[in-house]
Scaffold this motif. Structure first.
Motif, PDB file in Angstrom:
ATOM      1  N   PHE A  21       0.817  -1.217   0.000  1.00  0.00           N
ATOM      2  CA  PHE A  21       0.000   0.000   0.000  1.00  0.00           C
ATOM      3  C   PHE A  21       0.852   1.270   0.000  1.00  0.00           C
ATOM      4  CE2 PHE A  21       0.690  -1.508   4.299  1.00  0.00           C
ATOM      5  CZ  PHE A  21       1.230  -0.396   4.913  1.00  0.00           C
ATOM      6  N   VAL A  22       2.164   1.131  -0.030  1.00  0.00           N
ATOM      7  CA  VAL A  22       3.025   2.322  -0.009  1.00  0.00           C
ATOM      8  C   VAL A  22       3.355   2.715  -1.440  1.00  0.00           C
ATOM      9  CG1 VAL A  22       5.131   3.340   0.889  1.00  0.00           C
ATOM     10  CG2 VAL A  22       3.994   1.517   2.166  1.00  0.00           C
ATOM     11  N   PRO A  23       2.791   3.821  -1.927  1.00  0.00           N
ATOM     12  CA  PRO A  23       3.030   4.188  -3.321  1.00  0.00           C
ATOM     13  C   PRO A  23       4.503   4.475  -3.575  1.00  0.00           C
ATOM     14  CG  PRO A  23       1.828   5.918  -2.151  1.00  0.00           C
ATOM     15  CD  PRO A  23       1.964   4.789  -1.214  1.00  0.00           C
ATOM     16  N   LEU A  24       4.896   4.304  -4.781  1.00  0.00           N
ATOM     17  CA  LEU A  24       6.263   4.551  -5.240  1.00  0.00           C
ATOM     18  C   LEU A  24       7.241   3.522  -4.672  1.00  0.00           C
ATOM     19  CD1 LEU A  24       7.292   6.743  -7.151  1.00  0.00           C
ATOM     20  CD2 LEU A  24       8.132   7.994  -5.190  1.00  0.00           C
ATOM     21  N   VAL A  25       7.189   3.286  -3.372  1.00  0.00           N
ATOM     22  CA  VAL A  25       8.110   2.357  -2.741  1.00  0.00           C
ATOM     23  C   VAL A  25       7.769   0.914  -3.129  1.00  0.00           C
ATOM     24  CG1 VAL A  25       8.874   1.427  -0.521  1.00  0.00           C
ATOM     25  CG2 VAL A  25       8.552   3.895  -0.796  1.00  0.00           C
ATOM     26  N   LEU A  47      -5.016  -1.770  -5.779  1.00  0.00           N
ATOM     27  CA  LEU A  47      -5.238  -0.579  -4.951  1.00  0.00           C
ATOM     28  C   LEU A  47      -5.185   0.683  -5.790  1.00  0.00           C
ATOM     29  CD1 LEU A  47      -5.688   0.063  -1.976  1.00  0.00           C
ATOM     30  CD2 LEU A  47      -3.233   0.310  -1.710  1.00  0.00           C
ATOM     31  N   TRP A  95      -9.314  -0.703  -6.696  1.00  0.00           N
ATOM     32  CA  TRP A  95      -9.786  -0.494  -5.328  1.00  0.00           C
ATOM     33  C   TRP A  95      -9.789   0.992  -5.007  1.00  0.00           C
ATOM     34  CZ3 TRP A  95      -7.502  -4.539  -1.515  1.00  0.00           C
ATOM     35  CH2 TRP A  95      -8.386  -4.727  -0.456  1.00  0.00           C
ATOM     36  N   VAL A 144     -12.386   3.187  -5.182  1.00  0.00           N
ATOM     37  CA  VAL A 144     -13.623   3.760  -4.647  1.00  0.00           C
ATOM     38  C   VAL A 144     -14.091   2.870  -3.515  1.00  0.00           C
ATOM     39  CG1 VAL A 144     -16.030   4.262  -5.108  1.00  0.00           C
ATOM     40  CG2 VAL A 144     -14.285   4.871  -6.767  1.00  0.00           C
ATOM     41  N   THR A 169     -17.391   3.267   1.745  1.00  0.00           N
ATOM     42  CA  THR A 169     -16.637   2.355   0.886  1.00  0.00           C
ATOM     43  C   THR A 169     -15.589   1.591   1.701  1.00  0.00           C
ATOM     44  OG1 THR A 169     -15.066   4.103   0.346  1.00  0.00           O
ATOM     45  CG2 THR A 169     -16.927   3.833  -1.123  1.00  0.00           C
ATOM     46  N   ARG A 210      -6.913  11.154  -4.222  1.00  0.00           N
ATOM     47  CA  ARG A 210      -5.557  10.833  -4.683  1.00  0.00           C
ATOM     48  C   ARG A 210      -4.730  12.115  -4.711  1.00  0.00           C
ATOM     49  NH1 ARG A 210      -2.873   6.510  -4.215  1.00  0.00           N
ATOM     50  NH2 ARG A 210      -4.713   5.372  -4.860  1.00  0.00           N
ATOM     51  N   ILE A 266       4.518   9.935  -1.019  1.00  0.00           N
ATOM     52  CA  ILE A 266       4.426   8.592  -0.438  1.00  0.00           C
ATOM     53  C   ILE A 266       3.526   8.611   0.792  1.00  0.00           C
ATOM     54  CG2 ILE A 266       5.760   6.793   0.734  1.00  0.00           C
ATOM     55  CD1 ILE A 266       8.130   7.589  -1.101  1.00  0.00           C
ATOM     56  N   ASN A 314      -0.411   9.559   0.046  1.00  0.00           N
ATOM     57  CA  ASN A 314      -1.123   8.480  -0.652  1.00  0.00           C
ATOM     58  C   ASN A 314      -1.134   7.185   0.161  1.00  0.00           C
ATOM     59  OD1 ASN A 314      -2.139   9.738  -2.977  1.00  0.00           O
ATOM     60  ND2 ASN A 314      -0.117   9.742  -3.905  1.00  0.00           N
ATOM     61  N   MET A 315      -0.118   6.992   0.987  1.00  0.00           N
ATOM     62  CA  MET A 315      -0.126   5.800   1.844  1.00  0.00           C
ATOM     63  C   MET A 315      -1.273   5.901   2.855  1.00  0.00           C
ATOM     64  SD  MET A 315       2.861   4.294   4.296  1.00  0.00           S
ATOM     65  CE  MET A 315       2.538   5.426   5.633  1.00  0.00           C
ATOM     66  N   ASN A 370      -4.447   5.270   1.001  1.00  0.00           N
ATOM     67  CA  ASN A 370      -4.585   3.830   0.730  1.00  0.00           C
ATOM     68  C   ASN A 370      -5.036   3.079   1.975  1.00  0.00           C
ATOM     69  OD1 ASN A 370      -3.856   4.072  -1.926  1.00  0.00           O
ATOM     70  ND2 ASN A 370      -1.726   3.485  -1.630  1.00  0.00           N
ATOM     71  N   LEU A 371      -4.435   3.407   3.102  1.00  0.00           N
ATOM     72  CA  LEU A 371      -4.817   2.724   4.347  1.00  0.00           C
ATOM     73  C   LEU A 371      -6.269   3.033   4.704  1.00  0.00           C
ATOM     74  CD1 LEU A 371      -1.563   3.183   6.459  1.00  0.00           C
ATOM     75  CD2 LEU A 371      -2.487   1.046   5.558  1.00  0.00           C
ATOM     76  N   ASN A 395      -8.597   3.713   2.473  1.00  0.00           N
ATOM     77  CA  ASN A 395      -9.395   2.945   1.512  1.00  0.00           C
ATOM     78  C   ASN A 395      -9.498   1.487   1.925  1.00  0.00           C
ATOM     79  OD1 ASN A 395     -10.238   4.846  -0.386  1.00  0.00           O
ATOM     80  ND2 ASN A 395      -8.316   4.763  -1.513  1.00  0.00           N
ATOM     81  N   LEU A 396      -8.451   0.980   2.551  1.00  0.00           N
ATOM     82  CA  LEU A 396      -8.458  -0.410   3.005  1.00  0.00           C
ATOM     83  C   LEU A 396      -9.155  -0.569   4.352  1.00  0.00           C
ATOM     84  CD1 LEU A 396      -4.758  -1.243   2.091  1.00  0.00           C
ATOM     85  CD2 LEU A 396      -6.780  -2.252   1.022  1.00  0.00           C
TER      86      LEU A 396
END
Lengths: 90, 411
Positions: free
Chosen positions: A37-41, A84, A88, A90, B257, B280, B391, B394-395, B398-399, B401-402
Motif C-alpha cells: 500500500f506504499v506508493p512509489l516504494v 489498490l 480499489w 472507490v 466504501t 488521490r 508517499i 497516498n499511503m 490507501n490505508l 481505503n483499506l
C-alpha cells in the motif's frame, strides 16, 4: 565413476548454502507483500525483489522455499498494489 | 560426468552467469517500470490545472468579468474566486463600505473546488462540528436571500444548491457592494512587504492586506505549503432517472466504501443522481488530473452495488478536481509574511461550500482586528517535501481505503 586414483566413486558432501541470500529473499518477499500500500516504494521494492531473487537463484544461492517466498511476495504484492491503484479506488 | 554430486546442482552455472552490466541493465529496466507504475499519478513540474467539466458548468456559463491589467492598488486584495474569496469580499464590504477591494481569480468564479462540489450544504467540517460552525448552512441561506442569488436552492429535506451559480451570485453580490472582481487574472507570485505585491499575468496588484483564498491551489503560491495540500476527487452525474426510482433513493447519499472513506451523493436537477468519491494526491502538489479509465467505472459499480435500480443508468457527466486538505482534515486559518499581512484559509477536505462561506466572514473579521476561532489556529503537522509527501499522503489514503486507518473526530 572413479576418482583420479581409480578408487571407489563417492559422493561429495553438499556445501552448505549461505544463509544470508535466503534470509534476504524471504525478507524482501515479505516486505514486498506487506508494504503493497506504499506508493512509489512498493513497485520499486517488488521489482528489486524479483531481480534479486532471480539473480540469486540463477547463481544457486537460494533454495526452493526462499525462491517461492521472494517471488510469491513480490508477485502477489504487485497485484495488490495494482488493485489498490486502479480497481480499489472507490 | 561431472565430479560434482547431484545434490549440488544449484551451484553449477546452467548458463553463463549474469554480468554486472546485464544485471545493472535489468535493474534499471525494473526500476523504470516500477517507477512508472508506482508513479501512475506522478507528473513532475506539471503546471496544468484540471479543467472544470462539472455538471453545473455544463448547464451554461455565467458572464465573466474583464481580467486585471497593469498596476492597481487596493485596500484589500483577495486571491481566489471561490466561496471563501467571494464571501470575504462581501463581508469586508458589509463591515467597511467604501473600501477598495480587488479580487483576482485565475479562471472564473466557481472554477475550483466550489464549482465542482456536489452542492450539498452541511454544518461543521469533515471531522465534526467545531465551535461556531453549527450555523454554516443558515449563513449560506442568509447570503442567498440577501443578494437574491438564483442557484436552485433546496432548503429541505436536504439543503443543497447549484454551487457554480451560487459562486456567480456571490460574485454579483460582491460587485454590487463595490468590489472589483477580476476573472482570468492568474497570480504568479506574492511578494511579502508593506504593501504586499501580487504579481500575475499582465498585472501588479499592491495592497496592505492580502487574503489567499485558493484552498487546494494555495501551496503553488508558496503560502501554507507545508500545511495545505491538494487531493483530487471525482464526481459524476447519471442520465435522467425515472421518478419512481428517484423516490426510493435517500435524499442524501452517504455510503461507506471502507471504515473511513465514503461515496457521497444527492439528487440533482433534471431527475439525475450525483455521486462522488475517491481521493488521490499527485506529486508536487499537482493540480492536473490526467484522467483515469478505472475511476468512473469503479464508482458506477459501487453505485450499482448500493442502489441496484441505478445499474442501468450510466454517468452522463464525470469530472475531477483538487480539494484542499490538511493533515487532520480540518480547515485552518493563518497568516504569512513578515508582518502577518497575508491571510490564508483552506483545507476544507470536501466540506468547503458552507464552511468556506463562513470562513469568508471569519477572514473579514481578522482584517478588522478580530481573532479567529482558536481551533482554526491550531498547529497542524508540517508535511515533508517530495517524495516523502507523495508517499506519505497516498499511503494514508490507501490505508483509509483499506479500512486500516482512521482519524479521530473532533467533536
Amino acid at each position: 565413476m572413479s576418482d583420479r586414483a581409480g578408487g571407489e566413486a563417492r559422493r561429495l558432501p553438499p556445501e552448505p548454502r549461505a544463509m544470508a541470500p535466503r534470509i534476504a529473499a524471504c525478507v524482501l518477499g515479505v516486505l514486498s507483500l506487506g508494504l503493497f500500500f506504499v506508493p512509489l516504494v512498493a513497485p520499486l521494492l517488488q521489482a528489486g525483489t524479483l531481480v534479486f531473487v532471480l539473480r540469486a537463484a540463477w547463481r544457486g544461492a537460494l533454495d526452493l522455499p526462499s525462491v517461492l517466498v521472494g517471488t510469491g511476495g513480490a508477485a502477489v504484492g504487485f497485484l495488490l498494489f495494482l488493485a489498490l491503484e486502479f480497481v480499489w479506488i472507490v | 560426468m561431472s565430479p560434482v554430486a547431484m545434490g549440488d546442482r544449484m551451484d553449477v552455472p546452467l548458463a553463463p552467469s549474469l554480468t554486472r552490466r546485464a544485471f545493472l541493465k535489468s535493474a534499471a529496466i525494473a526500476g523504470v517500470a516500477g517507477g512508472y507504475l508506482g508513479g501512475a499519478h506522478l507528473s513532475l513540474k506539471d503546471d496544468r490545472w484540471t479543467p472544470n467539466r462539472s455538471f453545473w458548468v455544463s448547464r451554461g456559463r455565467e458572464p465573466v468579468s474583464a481580467p486585471l491589467r497593469g498596476g492597481r492598488e487596493a485596500d484589500v486584495a483577495i486571491i481566489g474566486g471561490g466561496v471563501t474569496g467571494l464571501s470575504t469580499a462581501i463581508h469586508v464590504l458589509l463591515r467597511s463600505p467604501g473600501l477598495e477591494v480587488v479580487l483576482v481569480e485565475a479562471e472564473y468564479a466557481g472554477y475550483g473546488a466550489t464549482g465542482r462540489s456536489g452542492g450539498v450544504l452541511g454544518e461543521g467540517t469533515e471531522m465534526g462540528t467545531p465551535p461556531g460552525t453549527g450555523d454554516n448552512v443558515a449563513h449560506v441561506i442568509d447570503l442567498i436571500d440577501r443578494f437574491g442569488i438564483g442557484c436552485d436552492l433546496e432548503r429541505a429535506p436536504v439543503a443543497q444548491l447549484d454551487p457554480y451559480r451560487y459562486a456567480a451570485g456571490l460574485k454579483r453580490g460582491a460587485e454590487g457592494l463595490g468590489a472589483s472582481v477580476r476573472e482570468g487574472s492568474r497570480v504568479r507570485a506574492i511578494e511579502d512587504g508593506a504593501p504586499v505585491v501580487v504579481r500575475g499575468d499582465g498585472f501588479v496588484l499592491r495592497a496592505p492586506k492580502v487574503v489567499v483564498a485558493t484552498n487546494g491551489y494555495t501551496p503553488k503560491l508558496g503560502v501554507a505549503a507545508s500545511r495545505i495540500f491538494p487531493v483530487h476527487t471525482a464526481a459524476a452525474v447519471t442520465v435522467p432517472v425515472p421518478r419512481e426510482i428517484l423516490r426510493k433513493l435517500p435524499d442524501r447519499i452517504h455510503e461507506m466504501t471502507s471504515d473511513e472513506m465514503y461515496m457521497w451523493g444527492r439528487k440533482a436537477p433534471g431527475q439525475r443522481v450525483l455521486v462522488g468519491a475517491g481521493a488521490r494526491y499527485f506529486y508536487g502538489d499537482g493540480l492536473y488530473h490526467r484522467g483515469d479509465a478505472f475511476l468512473f467505472p469503479a464508482l458506477h459499480r459501487f453505485l450499482a452495488r448500493c442502489f441496484p435500480a441505478l445499474a442501468s443508468y450510466p454517468f452522463q457527466h464525470t469530472w475531477t478536481g483538487p480539494m484542499g486538505c490538511t493533515a487532520d482534515q480540518e480547515p485552518i486559518i493563518g497568516t504569512a509574511g513578515r508582518t502577518d499581512n497575508v491571510l490564508y484559509c483552506g483545507g476544507y477536505t470536501g466540506h468547503g461550500l458552507a464552511m468556506g462561506t463562513k470562513a469568508g466572514s471569519i477572514l473579514a473579521g481578522m482584517l478588522h482586528g478580530e481573532a479567529p476561532p482558536a481551533w482554526m489556529l491550531r498547529p497542524t503537522l508540517d508535511l515533508p517535501g517530495e517524495p516523502l509527501r507523495y508517499i506519505g499522503v497516498n499511503m494514508i489514503i490507501n490505508l483509509m481505503n483499506l479500512g486500516l486507518y482512521s482519524m479521530a473526530r473532533h467533536e
